[in-house]
Design a protein around this motif. Sequence first.
Motif, PDB file in Angstrom:
ATOM      1  N   GLU A 172       3.842  13.956 -18.089  1.00 10.40           N
ATOM      2  CA  GLU A 172       4.713  14.877 -19.562  1.00 10.40           C
ATOM      3  C   GLU A 172       4.544  14.308 -20.554  1.00 10.40           C
ATOM      4  O   GLU A 172       4.879  12.818 -20.727  1.00 10.40           O
ATOM      5  CB  GLU A 172       5.643  16.010 -19.591  1.00 10.40           C
ATOM      6  N   TRP A 173       4.012  14.826 -21.336  1.00  7.72           N
ATOM      7  CA  TRP A 173       4.077  13.982 -23.510  1.00  7.72           C
ATOM      8  C   TRP A 173       5.404  14.846 -23.803  1.00  7.72           C
ATOM      9  O   TRP A 173       5.477  15.802 -23.843  1.00  7.72           O
ATOM     10  CB  TRP A 173       3.184  14.570 -24.080  1.00  7.72           C
ATOM     11  N   ARG A 174       5.733  13.201 -24.386  1.00  2.01           N
ATOM     12  CA  ARG A 174       6.728  13.334 -24.707  1.00  2.01           C
ATOM     13  C   ARG A 174       6.525  12.970 -27.180  1.00  2.01           C
ATOM     14  O   ARG A 174       6.312  12.171 -26.823  1.00  2.01           O
ATOM     15  CB  ARG A 174       8.394  12.245 -24.259  1.00  2.01           C
ATOM     16  N   LEU A 175       8.160  13.014 -27.293  1.00  6.75           N
ATOM     17  CA  LEU A 175       7.705  12.527 -29.001  1.00  6.75           C
ATOM     18  C   LEU A 175       7.288  10.613 -28.713  1.00  6.75           C
ATOM     19  O   LEU A 175       6.729  10.297 -29.502  1.00  6.75           O
ATOM     20  CB  LEU A 175       9.257  13.920 -29.571  1.00  6.75           C
ATOM     21  N   VAL A 176       8.585  10.837 -27.506  1.00  7.62           N
ATOM     22  CA  VAL A 176       8.103   9.165 -27.939  1.00  7.62           C
ATOM     23  C   VAL A 176       6.882   8.754 -27.577  1.00  7.62           C
ATOM     24  O   VAL A 176       6.935   7.112 -28.106  1.00  7.62           O
ATOM     25  CB  VAL A 176       9.204   8.421 -27.114  1.00  7.62           C
ATOM     26  N   ASP A 177       6.418   9.330 -26.991  1.00  9.58           N
ATOM     27  CA  ASP A 177       4.975   9.014 -26.634  1.00  9.58           C
ATOM     28  C   ASP A 177       4.388   8.577 -27.533  1.00  9.58           C
ATOM     29  O   ASP A 177       3.172   8.395 -27.486  1.00  9.58           O
ATOM     30  CB  ASP A 177       4.579   9.477 -25.421  1.00  9.58           C
ATOM     31  N   THR A 178       3.886   9.676 -28.664  1.00  3.25           N
ATOM     32  CA  THR A 178       3.260  10.091 -29.828  1.00  3.25           C
ATOM     33  C   THR A 178       3.838   9.045 -30.762  1.00  3.25           C
ATOM     34  O   THR A 178       3.319   7.847 -31.276  1.00  3.25           O
ATOM     35  CB  THR A 178       3.725  11.265 -30.683  1.00  3.25           C
ATOM     36  N   ALA A 179       5.157   7.992 -30.846  1.00  5.94           N
ATOM     37  CA  ALA A 179       5.310   7.512 -31.584  1.00  5.94           C
ATOM     38  C   ALA A 179       4.770   5.908 -30.841  1.00  5.94           C
ATOM     39  O   ALA A 179       4.563   5.024 -31.571  1.00  5.94           O
ATOM     40  CB  ALA A 179       6.577   7.020 -31.972  1.00  5.94           C
ATOM     41  N   SER A 180       4.810   6.085 -29.328  1.00  7.96           N
ATOM     42  CA  SER A 180       4.015   4.775 -28.809  1.00  7.96           C
ATOM     43  C   SER A 180       3.248   4.847 -29.296  1.00  7.96           C
ATOM     44  O   SER A 180       2.787   3.087 -29.580  1.00  7.96           O
ATOM     45  CB  SER A 180       4.583   4.795 -27.811  1.00  7.96           C
ATOM     46  N   VAL A 181       2.071   5.870 -29.699  1.00  7.69           N
ATOM     47  CA  VAL A 181       0.805   4.949 -29.778  1.00  7.69           C
ATOM     48  C   VAL A 181       0.825   5.094 -31.597  1.00  7.69           C
ATOM     49  O   VAL A 181      -0.234   4.008 -31.706  1.00  7.69           O
ATOM     50  CB  VAL A 181      -0.243   6.984 -29.815  1.00  7.69           C
ATOM     51  N   VAL A 182       1.459   5.079 -32.311  1.00  8.75           N
ATOM     52  CA  VAL A 182       1.021   4.573 -33.440  1.00  8.75           C
ATOM     53  C   VAL A 182       1.993   3.103 -33.671  1.00  8.75           C
ATOM     54  O   VAL A 182       1.116   1.743 -34.207  1.00  8.75           O
ATOM     55  CB  VAL A 182       2.522   5.257 -34.524  1.00  8.75           C
ATOM     56  N   VAL A 183       2.784   2.713 -32.188  1.00  5.70           N
ATOM     57  CA  VAL A 183       3.850   0.956 -32.219  1.00  5.70           C
ATOM     58  C   VAL A 183       1.975   0.395 -32.112  1.00  5.70           C
ATOM     59  O   VAL A 183       1.579  -0.659 -31.952  1.00  5.70           O
ATOM     60  CB  VAL A 183       4.215   1.177 -31.494  1.00  5.70           C
ATOM     61  N   TYR A 184       1.604   1.073 -30.787  1.00  7.90           N
ATOM     62  CA  TYR A 184      -0.209   0.448 -30.299  1.00  7.90           C
ATOM     63  C   TYR A 184      -0.561   0.325 -31.874  1.00  7.90           C
ATOM     64  O   TYR A 184      -1.599  -1.234 -32.025  1.00  7.90           O
ATOM     65  CB  TYR A 184      -0.813   2.003 -29.497  1.00  7.90           C
ATOM     66  N   MET A 185      -1.660   1.452 -32.429  1.00  3.73           N
ATOM     67  CA  MET A 185      -2.358   0.333 -33.343  1.00  3.73           C
ATOM     68  C   MET A 185      -2.079  -0.873 -34.184  1.00  3.73           C
ATOM     69  O   MET A 185      -2.551  -1.457 -35.007  1.00  3.73           O
ATOM     70  CB  MET A 185      -2.312   1.730 -35.182  1.00  3.73           C
ATOM     71  N   ALA A 186      -0.469  -0.788 -34.541  1.00  7.40           N
ATOM     72  CA  ALA A 186       0.463  -1.556 -35.193  1.00  7.40           C
ATOM     73  C   ALA A 186       0.260  -3.072 -34.717  1.00  7.40           C
ATOM     74  O   ALA A 186       0.147  -4.488 -35.019  1.00  7.40           O
ATOM     75  CB  ALA A 186       2.017  -1.472 -35.630  1.00  7.40           C
ATOM     76  N   ASP A 187       0.114  -3.291 -32.930  1.00 10.07           N
ATOM     77  CA  ASP A 187       0.661  -4.248 -32.427  1.00 10.07           C
ATOM     78  C   ASP A 187      -1.088  -4.754 -32.318  1.00 10.07           C
ATOM     79  O   ASP A 187      -1.556  -5.567 -32.554  1.00 10.07           O
ATOM     80  CB  ASP A 187       0.426  -4.399 -30.828  1.00 10.07           C
ATOM     81  N   SER A 188      -1.966  -3.544 -32.677  1.00 10.08           N
ATOM     82  CA  SER A 188      -3.132  -4.369 -32.608  1.00 10.08           C
ATOM     83  C   SER A 188      -4.018  -4.963 -33.303  1.00 10.08           C
ATOM     84  O   SER A 188      -4.955  -5.414 -33.719  1.00 10.08           O
ATOM     85  CB  SER A 188      -4.199  -3.228 -32.563  1.00 10.08           C
ATOM     86  N   LEU A 189      -2.960  -4.662 -34.926  1.00  6.20           N
ATOM     87  CA  LEU A 189      -3.268  -5.375 -35.622  1.00  6.20           C
ATOM     88  C   LEU A 189      -2.848  -6.207 -37.091  1.00  6.20           C
ATOM     89  O   LEU A 189      -2.953  -6.166 -37.555  1.00  6.20           O
ATOM     90  CB  LEU A 189      -4.215  -4.142 -37.413  1.00  6.20           C
ATOM     91  N   ALA A 190      -1.117  -6.272 -35.951  1.00  4.84           N
ATOM     92  CA  ALA A 190      -0.720  -6.679 -37.442  1.00  4.84           C
ATOM     93  C   ALA A 190      -1.213  -8.841 -37.279  1.00  4.84           C
ATOM     94  O   ALA A 190      -1.891  -9.040 -35.725  1.00  4.84           O
ATOM     95  CB  ALA A 190       0.497  -6.547 -36.607  1.00  4.84           C
TER      96      ALA A 190
END
Length: 774
Positions: A172-190
């Motif tokens: 199942e999907w959780r709120l922290v999973d949505t936040a993880s997607v945001v962190v994924y973008m930061a990781d790919s661009l930092a």
Amino acid sequence: MRILVRIILFFGGLVAALMLIGAGFWLWAFWGTKPDTSGQVRVAGLSGDVTIVRDEHGVPHIFGETEADVFFGLGYAHAQDRFFQMDMMRRYVQGRLSEALGERTVRVDARNRIRGYPNVAAAAVANMDAETLAAAEAYTAGVNARLARGTPSPEYRVMMFNPSTWMFRPEEWRLVDTASVVVYMADSLAAGEDSEMSRRRLEEILMPDQLAEFLPEYPDWAPTMLQAEDYAERAATPADNGLPANEVQPDVDEGSNAWVLSGEHTASGAPLLANDPHLSLSAPGIWYFAHLALPDGHVVGATVAGAPLVVLGRNDVSAWGFTNTGFDVIDLQVFERGELEIAERTEMIPVRGGDPVELTIRQSPIGPLLDPDYFAIDAYGDVDVVLQSTALDMSNDVAGVAYRIMKSRSWEQFVEAGRGYTAPMQNMHYAHIDGTTGYTTAGLVPLRDGNGRWTGYIPYDELPRVRNPVSGRVASGNNRIAPDNYAHPTPGEYAIFRAVRINEQLDLTARHDLDSYETLQMDVLSAQAARLIPAIAASEPQTVEGQRARDLLADWDGSMPVYSNEALIYALWYRAFARALYGDELGEDFPRFIGRREGLVDNVLVGGETRWCDDVTTPAAENCAVTVGVALDAAMATGIAQFGPDIDNWSWGSAHAAVFDHPVFTGMPLLDGMFTVRQPVGGDGSTVNVAVYPMRGDSFDVFHGPSLRAIYDMSDLDASRFMHAPGQSGHPWSGHYRDLAPMWAAGENFEMRTDWTPENAPEGSNTLVLRPGN
């Protein structure tokens, strides 16, 4: 004879049975997981009907009576089309890939757990304001409503063939999973971590003067994004902190483009904004287009599956586009053992098909200590190496910022929406139907003392920003941002030649329109190659083939379309020239540091730093004419071995294809052709229509390019143009898995209009209605 016939019939029947079983499995795995895009579905969690109309390109237009219902619908659509991608992104950030994929991803999981990404994602949930949280909760409910109907992606069923991934099922999907997607973008661009490690090793190989030339500063002849005239009233002398005010390096070919012109430079008299962010290519791609018909207005553009946010796009009155700043926001800080207060904790990494791996994580007050078992930090010696990164800041409110940008209705609201943004640091280009244009940045930019220690961040209100610039233009090709009279140091890594070409082409037309913008986005003339052609024309190759290559390139204009054989010759030469230029100085470390090195190559062949042309391993003193010729000879020998002796039949597109990799199945027999998408393209790492191939090895496959293209017209927002690749769907049996790739390569586009309703949807649309109920 009867026995023989019976044997034949038996084995024939067995083969037929196996074929039927196999066909049944593929139907169950693929056809059984295709999304239902029409009809009606009863789902729990809605207050009213939600209508999802997918247009002819698979883009969902989502209508509902409440904001929560619309975000629920987006979550449902994302889970229908992209759930496996969502699952992989959250597992990457949370250090849980090995639960699904086995021991091959243990190193990735360990590195992200050490970095602290799971904690950053948890903090991001805690930081959500009430409105963002409500959107995320509704979205999460929509994702889980689709999961409740069964397996949403064929990957889960295909992976049942592998004993190590048996019983791998969607969670199942959780709120922290949505936040993880945001962190994924930061990781790919930092930016910064890899550069720090590379520079440390280069300091051991090269003399200080060589290092300064190998990693040159941004050239003073290349354009900055903002102009001194826009800072004239607030000009200041950069603070003296012991560091160069603009310690920047022109070593980046992976980035993005964006430019905005005011109405005085457009045919319509209203602003035009273009954006094409460059990211790693994948199947499915990172972006998912959607139109959200919210009660207070429309939002259209690029979402990331896993989050209820239009990250890049437009609303009813404005549009925005992002590029990476390139600012150095990551440092590796070195401390003597015992100098820091360290807290330790132990985590277990579950490994499917294997034993769990125990991981000891050491945390300092400023960041995690890097473990040499998982990070290449041997060059630092017997010390503690700490990762200090803005991507790890626990005040992360990127989800809230994206939500507020979607809702903004003025320049002031747009700028204020960025307050609280941490990473990835972004250039944000803006246009409004009232004629306003602007540029701002959002994110944390470290301030450093003379030892490189962080002393704070540039205050938000002092970040680079301009409203209605004097020139009526802000153009970004990941070039240097701030002019010399900006008050703060902005060290980083910036590209050169895309910005040069963008500004040249913008200057050529007095009044731009959608078509001229589109032409520029697809431009494949390399400003870098054009500057190097005179040096190639003056070279001294020794072979007949090398001399022919020289003569062909001497008459070339630097354009790199798919049909060009000159482009392929140039690419072969550029790779060979890298070895001839600095392979002798770097020795066995050359494969690690081969790259486009735009600044170094230009400084040598155009700027006169010719000592690099000498091969230090030979007694003779070679000049650049000789070294460029040696590279031409080597390039042609390689090209003939790879592509045959008939040079007239060579073409750039035959060797240079955009490869959209699947995260699991690329390279696997049978599955590769089904999941991986390949599309011939022109350009290279220096062209506006960027197409980055690896400098190492023999392949010219493109792994980094325009993840989307958008052009926003403030005179008629519904006429704005969009494209991404390879397709909207993540399901390989969907007609929308790879349908956009050839259109993307050809420069085609489509509109995502807001002037129709579900009742008068365009021809070719499919309508799915979600209704409240169990």
